[in-house]
Design an enzyme around this catalytic site. Sequence first.
Site, PDB file in Angstrom:
ATOM      1  N   ARG A  55      -2.434  -2.444   3.428  1.00 60.85           N
ATOM      2  CA  ARG A  55      -1.148  -2.581   3.214  1.00 60.85           C
ATOM      3  C   ARG A  55      -0.386  -3.840   3.360  1.00 60.85           C
ATOM      4  O   ARG A  55      -0.655  -3.996   4.449  1.00 60.85           O
ATOM      5  CB  ARG A  55      -0.354  -1.245   3.737  1.00 60.85           C
TER       6      ARG A  55
ATOM      7  N   GLU B 280       4.960  -4.527  -3.388  1.00 61.51           N
ATOM      8  CA  GLU B 280       4.392  -4.493  -4.843  1.00 61.51           C
ATOM      9  C   GLU B 280       5.220  -3.827  -5.662  1.00 61.51           C
ATOM     10  O   GLU B 280       5.822  -2.587  -5.449  1.00 61.51           O
ATOM     11  CB  GLU B 280       2.965  -3.578  -4.643  1.00 61.51           C
TER      12      GLU B 280
ATOM     13  N   HIS C 132      -4.142  -5.083  -6.241  1.00 57.45           N
ATOM     14  CA  HIS C 132      -4.418  -3.586  -5.382  1.00 57.45           C
ATOM     15  C   HIS C 132      -5.655  -2.742  -6.209  1.00 57.45           C
ATOM     16  O   HIS C 132      -5.172  -1.927  -6.639  1.00 57.45           O
ATOM     17  CB  HIS C 132      -3.083  -2.809  -5.533  1.00 57.45           C
TER      18      HIS C 132
END
Length: 321
Positions: A240, A269, A287
């Site tokens: 993350r 994000e 991602h």
Amino acid sequence: MNSAPRVFVACDLPESVQALFTDRFQARCNTLRRTLSPEELLEAAQGADALVLTATDKLDTAMVASLPTTIKVVCTYSIGMEHMDVEALKARGIAVLATPDVLSESCADVAMLLMLGAARRAVESSALLRSGQWTGWTPHQLLGVDVWGRRLGILGMGRIGRAIARRARGFDMVIHYHNRSRVAPELEAGAVYHADLASLAANSDFLCVACPSSPATRGLVNADIIDRLPPNAVVCNIARGDIIDDAALVPALESGRVAAAGLDVFAGEPNIHPAYRTLPNVFGLPHIGSSTESTRLAMGKLLCDGIEAFFAGSDPVNRVA
Ligand code: DGY
């Protein structure tokens, strides 16, 4: 009368994965091809026994308090759980299912891609080829840093961290790691344990973040940790974005103190730190850690099996709370 559990799939899943739910349950799916607003989600969840969401659906304390009383289980189509108030769900007696294990190998593949892409200057190399400006091989063109034989420091030696370690051994990398606690010798497989992250950093030519985001890990890779990395180090993140302090990493990449970064995840994000879009020594991906057809299907199947087991009165293997 249909006695299959009533499932509301709030997240925007691929059609093949939605079908897993609609084939087995009285399932309704979000087909809007976007994340639902909190109001839309709560409204559509009325009458459901199970709710399926993913990392972009925030289930904070207030949302948990507002969930319909029919909901017995919340499933997240992710391994990360930082988007949900798990304690509040537990306090309401709602079970929580996630997708551990089935995505570890795909994520570890991407971790290798990040290390290789960053170290071997994939962004600049690809840009040069596509620009039409490449004038042919030269001995000094796009010199990178070696991956093979270097020390890999893994922050978080869970299932994904260990899958990365297995792959990295194939590159003759020497594995070091830091984890909340030391893992069993058979899982460690010769990796060197560091009780503190500062010590890991000092021994990491490649530092790869693979731990969950939590209040304890947010901002953990800060200026102090970056300062301790050896020269020409590469920083990678498959976990993350908020575990890395961008205000520390970006200047280190700009100055060359850190040779390169390979990042699949970013704080905030999709509104990422603008420097990550332009720095030539950042190999960034949007991602995609678990983004393969088969892994996405396996994640859906694991949740379906878990829902079925839960409503049959047994303990789902993927129950996390
Ligand atoms: C996960 O499974 O946590 C992925 O990162 C998607 O959120």
